[in-house]
Design a protein around this motif. Sequence first.
Motif, PDB file in Angstrom:
ATOM      1  N   LEU A  21      -2.938  -1.544 -21.819  1.00 45.06           N
ATOM      2  CA  LEU A  21      -2.557  -0.130 -21.847  1.00 45.06           C
ATOM      3  C   LEU A  21      -1.937   0.304 -20.521  1.00 45.06           C
ATOM      4  CD1 LEU A  21      -5.686   1.312 -23.709  1.00 45.06           C
ATOM      5  CD2 LEU A  21      -3.357   1.077 -24.628  1.00 45.06           C
ATOM      6  N   ILE A  22      -2.550  -0.121 -19.434  1.00 43.66           N
ATOM      7  CA  ILE A  22      -2.052   0.237 -18.106  1.00 43.66           C
ATOM      8  C   ILE A  22      -0.700  -0.425 -17.835  1.00 43.66           C
ATOM      9  CG2 ILE A  22      -2.469  -0.090 -15.627  1.00 43.66           C
ATOM     10  CD1 ILE A  22      -5.488   0.301 -16.281  1.00 43.66           C
ATOM     11  N   ASN A  23      -0.562  -1.678 -18.244  1.00 46.34           N
ATOM     12  CA  ASN A  23       0.705  -2.387 -18.079  1.00 46.34           C
ATOM     13  C   ASN A  23       1.843  -1.655 -18.788  1.00 46.34           C
ATOM     14  OD1 ASN A  23       2.672  -4.519 -19.532  1.00 46.34           O
ATOM     15  ND2 ASN A  23       2.111  -5.310 -17.526  1.00 46.34           N
ATOM     16  N   GLY A  24       1.565  -1.141 -19.972  1.00 44.04           N
ATOM     17  CA  GLY A  24       2.585  -0.430 -20.731  1.00 44.04           C
ATOM     18  C   GLY A  24       3.123   0.789 -20.000  1.00 44.04           C
ATOM     19  N   GLN A  25       2.278   1.428 -19.199  1.00 38.57           N
ATOM     20  CA  GLN A  25       2.699   2.603 -18.439  1.00 38.57           C
ATOM     21  C   GLN A  25       3.344   2.222 -17.111  1.00 38.57           C
ATOM     22  OE1 GLN A  25       2.640   5.590 -19.853  1.00 38.57           O
ATOM     23  NE2 GLN A  25       1.760   4.551 -21.632  1.00 38.57           N
ATOM     24  N   ILE A  26       2.697   1.358 -16.362  1.00 41.63           N
ATOM     25  CA  ILE A  26       3.188   1.028 -15.021  1.00 41.63           C
ATOM     26  C   ILE A  26       4.515   0.274 -15.059  1.00 41.63           C
ATOM     27  CG2 ILE A  26       2.716  -0.333 -12.934  1.00 41.63           C
ATOM     28  CD1 ILE A  26      -0.168   0.473 -13.091  1.00 41.63           C
ATOM     29  N   GLU A  27       4.697  -0.601 -16.060  1.00 42.01           N
ATOM     30  CA  GLU A  27       5.950  -1.351 -16.118  1.00 42.01           C
ATOM     31  C   GLU A  27       7.145  -0.444 -16.336  1.00 42.01           C
ATOM     32  OE1 GLU A  27       6.607  -4.533 -15.390  1.00 42.01           O
ATOM     33  OE2 GLU A  27       4.506  -4.572 -14.765  1.00 42.01           O
ATOM     34  N   ARG A  28       6.964   0.640 -17.089  1.00 43.94           N
ATOM     35  CA  ARG A  28       8.058   1.601 -17.275  1.00 43.94           C
ATOM     36  C   ARG A  28       8.429   2.251 -15.945  1.00 43.94           C
ATOM     37  NH1 ARG A  28       5.127   2.013 -22.102  1.00 43.94           N
ATOM     38  NH2 ARG A  28       6.410   1.966 -23.999  1.00 43.94           N
ATOM     39  N   VAL A  29       7.443   2.423 -15.105  1.00 42.92           N
ATOM     40  CA  VAL A  29       7.671   3.008 -13.785  1.00 42.92           C
ATOM     41  C   VAL A  29       8.327   1.995 -12.853  1.00 42.92           C
ATOM     42  CG1 VAL A  29       6.546   3.943 -11.728  1.00 42.92           C
ATOM     43  CG2 VAL A  29       5.786   4.662 -14.008  1.00 42.92           C
ATOM     44  N   LEU A  30       7.784   0.772 -12.817  1.00 40.36           N
ATOM     45  CA  LEU A  30       8.289  -0.240 -11.892  1.00 40.36           C
ATOM     46  C   LEU A  30       9.742  -0.599 -12.157  1.00 40.36           C
ATOM     47  CD1 LEU A  30       5.292  -2.741 -11.492  1.00 40.36           C
ATOM     48  CD2 LEU A  30       6.024  -0.916  -9.948  1.00 40.36           C
ATOM     49  N   MET A  76       0.827  -1.202   0.000  1.00 42.97           N
ATOM     50  CA  MET A  76       0.000   0.000   0.000  1.00 42.97           C
ATOM     51  C   MET A  76       0.867   1.260   0.000  1.00 42.97           C
ATOM     52  SD  MET A  76      -3.308  -0.688  -0.057  1.00 42.97           S
ATOM     53  CE  MET A  76      -4.207   0.623   0.775  1.00 42.97           C
ATOM     54  N   LYS A  77       1.879   1.259   0.847  1.00 45.31           N
ATOM     55  CA  LYS A  77       2.744   2.437   0.985  1.00 45.31           C
ATOM     56  C   LYS A  77       3.574   2.679  -0.277  1.00 45.31           C
ATOM     57  CE  LYS A  77       6.509   2.060   3.341  1.00 45.31           C
ATOM     58  NZ  LYS A  77       7.479   1.840   4.447  1.00 45.31           N
ATOM     59  N   ILE A  97       5.083   5.394  -5.390  1.00 45.11           N
ATOM     60  CA  ILE A  97       5.500   5.250  -6.781  1.00 45.11           C
ATOM     61  C   ILE A  97       4.526   5.954  -7.716  1.00 45.11           C
ATOM     62  CG2 ILE A  97       5.797   3.579  -8.657  1.00 45.11           C
ATOM     63  CD1 ILE A  97       6.857   1.616  -6.522  1.00 45.11           C
ATOM     64  N   ALA A  98       3.239   5.801  -7.451  1.00 53.82           N
ATOM     65  CA  ALA A  98       2.220   6.424  -8.309  1.00 53.82           C
ATOM     66  C   ALA A  98       2.333   7.931  -8.301  1.00 53.82           C
ATOM     67  CB  ALA A  98       0.828   6.000  -7.843  1.00 53.82           C
ATOM     68  N   PHE A  99       2.495   8.516  -7.126  1.00 52.84           N
ATOM     69  CA  PHE A  99       2.496   9.970  -7.017  1.00 52.84           C
ATOM     70  C   PHE A  99       3.862  10.582  -7.336  1.00 52.84           C
ATOM     71  CE2 PHE A  99      -0.955   8.730  -3.912  1.00 52.84           C
ATOM     72  CZ  PHE A  99      -1.945   8.830  -4.882  1.00 52.84           C
ATOM     73  N   ALA A 100       4.878   9.733  -7.491  1.00 56.88           N
ATOM     74  CA  ALA A 100       6.202  10.213  -7.900  1.00 56.88           C
ATOM     75  C   ALA A 100       6.342  10.190  -9.424  1.00 56.88           C
ATOM     76  CB  ALA A 100       7.295   9.353  -7.273  1.00 56.88           C
ATOM     77  N   ASN A 101       5.352   9.618 -10.101  1.00 51.11           N
ATOM     78  CA  ASN A 101       5.391   9.513 -11.572  1.00 51.11           C
ATOM     79  C   ASN A 101       4.061  10.021 -12.132  1.00 51.11           C
ATOM     80  OD1 ASN A 101       8.001   7.708 -12.211  1.00 51.11           O
ATOM     81  ND2 ASN A 101       7.041   6.956 -10.336  1.00 51.11           N
ATOM     82  N   VAL A 102       3.848  11.315 -11.985  1.00 45.83           N
ATOM     83  CA  VAL A 102       2.551  11.922 -12.284  1.00 45.83           C
ATOM     84  C   VAL A 102       2.111  11.729 -13.731  1.00 45.83           C
ATOM     85  CG1 VAL A 102       1.246  14.076 -12.295  1.00 45.83           C
ATOM     86  CG2 VAL A 102       2.889  13.622 -10.467  1.00 45.83           C
ATOM     87  N   GLY A 103       3.025  11.921 -14.664  1.00 45.29           N
ATOM     88  CA  GLY A 103       2.669  11.821 -16.076  1.00 45.29           C
ATOM     89  C   GLY A 103       2.066  10.478 -16.442  1.00 45.29           C
ATOM     90  N   ARG A 104       2.758   9.420 -16.091  1.00 41.39           N
ATOM     91  CA  ARG A 104       2.262   8.075 -16.412  1.00 41.39           C
ATOM     92  C   ARG A 104       1.034   7.730 -15.579  1.00 41.39           C
ATOM     93  NH1 ARG A 104       5.290   6.154 -20.180  1.00 41.39           N
ATOM     94  NH2 ARG A 104       7.515   6.617 -20.280  1.00 41.39           N
ATOM     95  N   SER A 105       0.984   8.236 -14.362  1.00 38.63           N
ATOM     96  CA  SER A 105      -0.182   7.982 -13.514  1.00 38.63           C
ATOM     97  C   SER A 105      -1.443   8.610 -14.097  1.00 38.63           C
ATOM     98  CB  SER A 105       0.067   8.517 -12.103  1.00 38.63           C
ATOM     99  OG  SER A 105       1.108   7.804 -11.472  1.00 38.63           O
ATOM    100  N   LEU A 106      -1.303   9.767 -14.719  1.00 40.71           N
ATOM    101  CA  LEU A 106      -2.454  10.404 -15.357  1.00 40.71           C
ATOM    102  C   LEU A 106      -2.939   9.586 -16.556  1.00 40.71           C
ATOM    103  CD1 LEU A 106      -1.474  14.196 -15.214  1.00 40.71           C
ATOM    104  CD2 LEU A 106      -3.225  13.000 -13.873  1.00 40.71           C
ATOM    105  N   LEU A 107      -1.995   8.972 -17.277  1.00 41.53           N
ATOM    106  CA  LEU A 107      -2.380   8.101 -18.389  1.00 41.53           C
ATOM    107  C   LEU A 107      -3.097   6.859 -17.873  1.00 41.53           C
ATOM    108  CD1 LEU A 107       0.733   8.270 -20.754  1.00 41.53           C
ATOM    109  CD2 LEU A 107      -1.555   9.175 -21.198  1.00 41.53           C
ATOM    110  N   VAL A 108      -2.595   6.317 -16.772  1.00 40.76           N
ATOM    111  CA  VAL A 108      -3.248   5.158 -16.136  1.00 40.76           C
ATOM    112  C   VAL A 108      -4.676   5.527 -15.737  1.00 40.76           C
ATOM    113  CG1 VAL A 108      -3.247   3.708 -14.062  1.00 40.76           C
ATOM    114  CG2 VAL A 108      -1.124   4.051 -15.346  1.00 40.76           C
TER     115      VAL A 108
END
Length: 217
Positions: free
Chosen positions: A187-196, A142-143, A148-159
Motif C-alpha cells: 500500500l505504501i509503495n503504491g503511494q510513494i512510487e507515484r511521488v518518487l 534524510m534531507k 519530498i514527503a512534506f511537498a506531497n501532503v496528500g499521499r503522505s497522509l495516506l502513507v
Amino acid sequence: MSNLFNAENKFFTAVNTMADAVILNILWLIGCIPLITIGTSTCAMYYTYHKVIRCKRSSVWREFWHAYKTNFKQATKLWLVFVVIFTILIGDLKLCEQFLLEEQAMGYMAYLFIGMLALAVIWFDYAIAYNARIADNFKTTMKNSAAIAFANVGRSLLVLLFSAIAAYLLWLNPIYCWFLPIIAVALINGQIERVLRKYMSEEDLEMEVEYDKSMND
C-alpha cells in the motif's frame, strides 16, 4: 483447456505473486531478528517488493539479500536515528499524558507530540523508500526524503494512515506480523512510487513508463 495450465495464466500469476509475497514477508521477519537491522530488512523488503512483485523482475530470495547487504550500513544508521527520534517523542508523549491525568496545563502538549510523532513516521517511511530506490549518502537521503514527503501532503497522509493501521493491528495481535507487513509495504509503495517518479532521471522514468505500458497491454 491447455490455457488453464499455462504458466502465464492469470490464476497461476496470482498464485505466484502471493507465494512471492509470503516468502518476502518471512525473509523480512528473519532479517529483523537482531532488531537493530529492522531498518535494513524493511529497506530490502521495499526494494524487493517493487522490483520482483510489482515489476516482475528477478527473484525474491536473490533481490532481498542483495538489497539487504547493499543497504545494510546506511539503512541501519537510518533506523537507529529514527529509533532515537521515536523514543524521545513517545517518552515526551507519555509524560504529557500523565500531566493530563493530573489536569495540568502541560498535559496539552501531548497533542503537539502526537503531531510530531506522525510527521516522524511519514519521514521514516519516505527515508526507507528513498534509500531503497535512490543511491544517495545519509545526509542527502534524510534531507530529500523529508522535503519530498512534506511537498506531497496528500499521499503522505495516506502513507501515515497505512502505517498507523498496520502498527495498531500488530499491537492488537502480533501474529499479524506473518502477513501484515507485506500488505502495508504494498500500500505504501503504491503511494510513494507515484511521488518518487517526479524526481527520477529521464532514463529511469522512461523505464517505469515502459513497464506500465507492458502491464497494460
